[in-house]
Design a protein around this motif. Structure first.
Motif, PDB file in Angstrom:
ATOM      1  N   ALA A   1      51.285  53.764  91.219  1.00 44.38           N
ATOM      2  CA  ALA A   1      51.641  55.153  91.524  1.00 44.38           C
ATOM      3  C   ALA A   1      52.778  55.156  92.548  1.00 44.38           C
TER       4      ALA A   1
ATOM      5  N   GLU B   1      53.675  54.601  87.543  1.00 47.74           N
ATOM      6  CA  GLU B   1      53.281  55.981  87.278  1.00 47.74           C
ATOM      7  C   GLU B   1      54.217  56.844  88.106  1.00 47.74           C
TER       8      GLU B   1
ATOM      9  N   ASP C   1      53.660  61.707  84.882  1.00 52.04           N
ATOM     10  CA  ASP C   1      52.514  62.589  85.120  1.00 52.04           C
ATOM     11  C   ASP C   1      52.848  63.847  85.917  1.00 52.04           C
TER      12      ASP C   1
ATOM     13  N   ARG D   1      46.274  65.478  80.208  1.00 55.10           N
ATOM     14  CA  ARG D   1      45.439  65.290  81.390  1.00 55.10           C
ATOM     15  C   ARG D   1      44.294  66.294  81.373  1.00 55.10           C
TER      16      ARG D   1
ATOM     17  N   HIS E   1      43.995  61.587  79.657  1.00 52.80           N
ATOM     18  CA  HIS E   1      44.285  61.135  81.014  1.00 52.80           C
ATOM     19  C   HIS E   1      43.359  61.832  81.996  1.00 52.80           C
TER      20      HIS E   1
ATOM     21  N   HIS F   1      42.427  61.707  86.387  1.00 53.50           N
ATOM     22  CA  HIS F   1      42.590  61.108  87.730  1.00 53.50           C
ATOM     23  C   HIS F   1      41.740  61.954  88.669  1.00 53.50           C
TER      24      HIS F   1
ATOM     25  N   SER G   1      42.158  60.883  95.127  1.00 53.56           N
ATOM     26  CA  SER G   1      42.713  59.818  95.936  1.00 53.56           C
ATOM     27  C   SER G   1      42.070  59.831  97.308  1.00 53.56           C
ATOM     28  N   GLN G   2      41.531  58.731  97.721  1.00 57.23           N
ATOM     29  CA  GLN G   2      40.880  58.551  99.030  1.00 57.23           C
ATOM     30  C   GLN G   2      39.743  59.551  99.200  1.00 57.23           C
TER      31      GLN G   2
ATOM     32  N   GLY H   1      43.723  56.898  85.507  1.00 58.59           N
ATOM     33  CA  GLY H   1      44.185  57.320  86.827  1.00 58.59           C
ATOM     34  C   GLY H   1      43.975  56.238  87.870  1.00 58.59           C
ATOM     35  N   GLY H   2      44.029  56.647  89.143  1.00 57.12           N
ATOM     36  CA  GLY H   2      43.866  55.663  90.231  1.00 57.12           C
ATOM     37  C   GLY H   2      42.811  56.149  91.188  1.00 57.12           C
ATOM     38  N   GLY H   3      43.118  56.082  92.477  1.00 58.35           N
ATOM     39  CA  GLY H   3      42.245  56.702  93.455  1.00 58.35           C
ATOM     40  C   GLY H   3      41.195  55.805  94.065  1.00 58.35           C
ATOM     41  N   LEU H   4      41.291  54.483  93.862  1.00 58.47           N
ATOM     42  CA  LEU H   4      40.314  53.614  94.525  1.00 58.47           C
ATOM     43  C   LEU H   4      40.471  53.791  96.035  1.00 58.47           C
TER      44      LEU H   4
ATOM     45  N   ARG I   1      47.410  53.527  96.531  1.00 49.92           N
ATOM     46  CA  ARG I   1      47.032  53.072  97.873  1.00 49.92           C
ATOM     47  C   ARG I   1      46.302  51.742  97.863  1.00 49.92           C
TER      48      ARG I   1
HETATM   49  C1  LIG Z   1      48.373  59.877  93.346  1.00 49.31           C
HETATM   50  C2  LIG Z   1      48.000  59.571  91.975  1.00 49.31           C
HETATM   51  C3  LIG Z   1      47.547  58.291  91.641  1.00 49.31           C
HETATM   52  C4  LIG Z   1      47.345  57.211  92.659  1.00 49.31           C
HETATM   53  O1  LIG Z   1      46.334  57.506  93.568  1.00 49.31           O
HETATM   54  P1  LIG Z   1      45.911  56.409  94.635  1.00 49.31           P
HETATM   55  O2  LIG Z   1      44.838  57.071  95.414  1.00 49.31           O
HETATM   56  O3  LIG Z   1      47.090  56.097  95.457  1.00 49.31           O
HETATM   57  O4  LIG Z   1      45.423  55.218  93.884  1.00 49.31           O
HETATM   58  C5  LIG Z   1      47.286  58.029  90.316  1.00 49.31           C
HETATM   59  N1  LIG Z   1      47.433  58.979  89.360  1.00 49.31           N
HETATM   60  C6  LIG Z   1      47.851  60.219  89.651  1.00 49.31           C
HETATM   61  C7  LIG Z   1      48.011  61.192  88.558  1.00 49.31           C
HETATM   62  C8  LIG Z   1      48.137  60.566  90.951  1.00 49.31           C
HETATM   63  O5  LIG Z   1      48.537  61.794  91.246  1.00 49.31           O
END
Ligand SMILES: *Cc1c(COP(=O)(O)O)cnc(C)c1O
Length: 466
Positions: A48, A69, A92, A138, A187, A189, A192-193, A229-232, A272
């Motif tokens: 990301a 991304e 995205d 999404r 998709h 997500h 995040s955090q 997605g991400g957000g770990l 992150r």
């Molecule tokens: C910000 C974001 C991520 C990445 O999130 P992290 O918490 O940094 O891993 C992934 N996908 C989308 C769509 C995002 O907006």
């Protein structure tokens, strides 16, 4: 490493703040991420870009095997500048313009539409032709929020994606897939955090279930890939990396076994968790004083480089350590101190009432775990030049530094502040008014930057790779 940075002249009296990225650490984490998913599933891991929007970082993670991304024309430009191939880029942006969509389709970049109106806009652009891009939608699984509201993207009223649990929403999504056979990806997500693994897994499960349902209705495997997605979340409390990407993959294997049976290609979008723990920021302490009985250090670490920490200190606390001017750590007795930044507003503190070894003028304070969302989220308040970012590696046996982004020059500060448009406002009704400063920019000309910057003693960065 702080000592090496100080010895190399990368931070100190002349260069009052700088960011550092551990190249070996980032490579290790990307390798761990790839290993976590094994080789029996087709996975595109994307980075990301907003987590560290620096071209050399994007090239590094691409070299380690990731794609990107991107969520804006600027981020797409950075990924392309880094040489990331279009087929490894996922777009995205929440509010893509027609021009952005057309460009992505032209380049063959995968696009996740935010909503069904965007799907219809893509349909018009495709106009019956077979798209070169992988196209998806999404979905907001509406599974709830994590501990930081502003970071939670799967709550009931989140601005992202097509809601899945609103009345009639599921049917509308299924109808769109029935209408547009080129829609082959879903998709999600979740955030995040602050989002626990269970919440992330619940979101992924909801989307996997929807994909199965669409495919069953279609009588064929229309949905062929899932973008997770991400957000770990990242542990900012100490040095441990927890949870790991392996924890994440194991959690998903248990919660959504169908995800790994080979029926779907997968995409991940981690930011992150790839970089945060591999970066730190060093800033010089200019003065110390005692105010209201408490010691406060006036440093060059403030809201311009740790914006979230300054504005939301409870959600984004950062560990801080104190080092002598030569970079050696200060240890021993601690006392409660404030660590303030250089900005002209009272909230500009990166730590309040924090137990730290006694800070002295000339010391260096280190903000830990700033590899994500710090260099890429600077704040231009007070026009403080953006500090340099350096990468380092010990791969060759000794520590080598390389500049990732030079410190912003004063000429660049002026340029991004309308320097080229100096006459824009006084030009109305020409002739009126007192002749102030007309031509000042011209007068200073090319020597302006050199003069000011040389005056401050900040010439070119002395150290490159060793
Ligand atoms: C910000 C974001 C991520 C990445 O999130 P992290 O918490 O940094 O891993 C992934 N996908 C989308 C769509 C995002 O907006």
């Amino acid at each position: 490493m702080v000592r090496a940075a100080a010895a190399a002249g990368l931070v100190g009296e002349q260069r009052v703040a700088a960011g550092f990225l551990d190249v070996d650490g980032i490579r290790r984490t990307v390798a761990g991420l790839r290993a976590a998913f094994g080789t029996d599933t087709t996975v595109l891991h994307t980075f990301a870009v907003k987590a560290a929007a620096l071209v050399p970082v994007l090239r590094l993670v691409a070299d380690a095997g990731m794609g990107c991304e991107v969520a804006s024309p600027g981020e797409l430009a950075l990924a392309l500048a880094a040489g990331v191939p279009p087929e490894r880029i996922v777009l995205d942006s929440p509010a893509k313009t027609g021009a952005e969509l057309a460009q992505a389709l032209r380049l063959g970049i995968a696009v996740n539409a935010d909503n069904l109106a965007e799907v219809e806009r893509i349909a018009v652009l495709i106009d019956g032709r077979a798209p070169a891009s992988l196209l998806g939608l999404r979905v907001n699984p509406q599974v709830g929020a994590g501990s930081i509201g502003a970071m939670s993207t799967a709550s009931e009223h989140s601005k992202f994606g097509e809601p899945l649990r609103d009345p009639g929403a599921r049917e509308r999504i299924r109808a769109a897939f029935a209408r547009h056979h080129w829609l082959t990806r879903l998709h999600v997500h979740v955030g995040s955090q602050g989002c626990p693994l269970d919440l992330i897994a619940a979101g992924v499960h909801a989307v996997w279930e929807l994909a199965e349902e669409i495919n069953e209705r279609a009588g064929r495997r229309q949905v062929t890939s899932l973008d997770l997605g991400g957000g770990l979340p990242v542990n900012f409390a100490d040095d441990r990396i927890t949870p790991t990407h392996a924890d994440y993959a194991a959690h998903l294997r248990a919660a959504v076994p169908g995800l790994f049976d080979g029926g779907y290609a997968l995409v991940t979008e981690f930011g992150r968790s790839v970089v945060a723990k591999h970066g730190f920021t060093v800033a010089r302490v200019e003065y110390t004083k005692t105010v209201g009985g408490r010691r406060i250090a006036l440093t060059h670490a403030g809201g311009h480089l740790a914006t979230r920490t300054v504005f939301m200190p409870d959600s984004w606390p950062l560990r801080i350590s104190v080092h002598r001017p030569d970079g050696t750590p200060r240890t021993g007795a601690t006392e409660a101190q404030d660590v303030a930044g250089p900005l002209c507003f009272a909230g500009d503190l990166v730590a309040r009432d924090r137990e730290l070894p006694r800070i002295e003028a000339g010391d260096l304070v280190v903000l830990h775990d700033t590899g994500g969302y710090c260099t890429s989220a600077p704040w231009a308040y007070n026009s403080v030049p953006r500090p340099a970012v350096h990468g380092f590696s010990t791969a060759g046996g000794e520590t080598g530094f390389a500049t990732v982004r030079p410190e912003q020059s004063l000429a660049e500060v002026v340029a991004e502040s309308g320097g080229a448009c100096a006459d824009a406002l006084t030009g109305f009704g020409a002739g009126a008014g007192v002749a102030v400063g007309r031509g000042l920019g011209v007068g200073l000309g090319a020597g302006f930057d050199a003069g000011l910057d040389a005056g401050l003693g900040a010439g070119p960065v002395p150290v490159q790779r060793t």
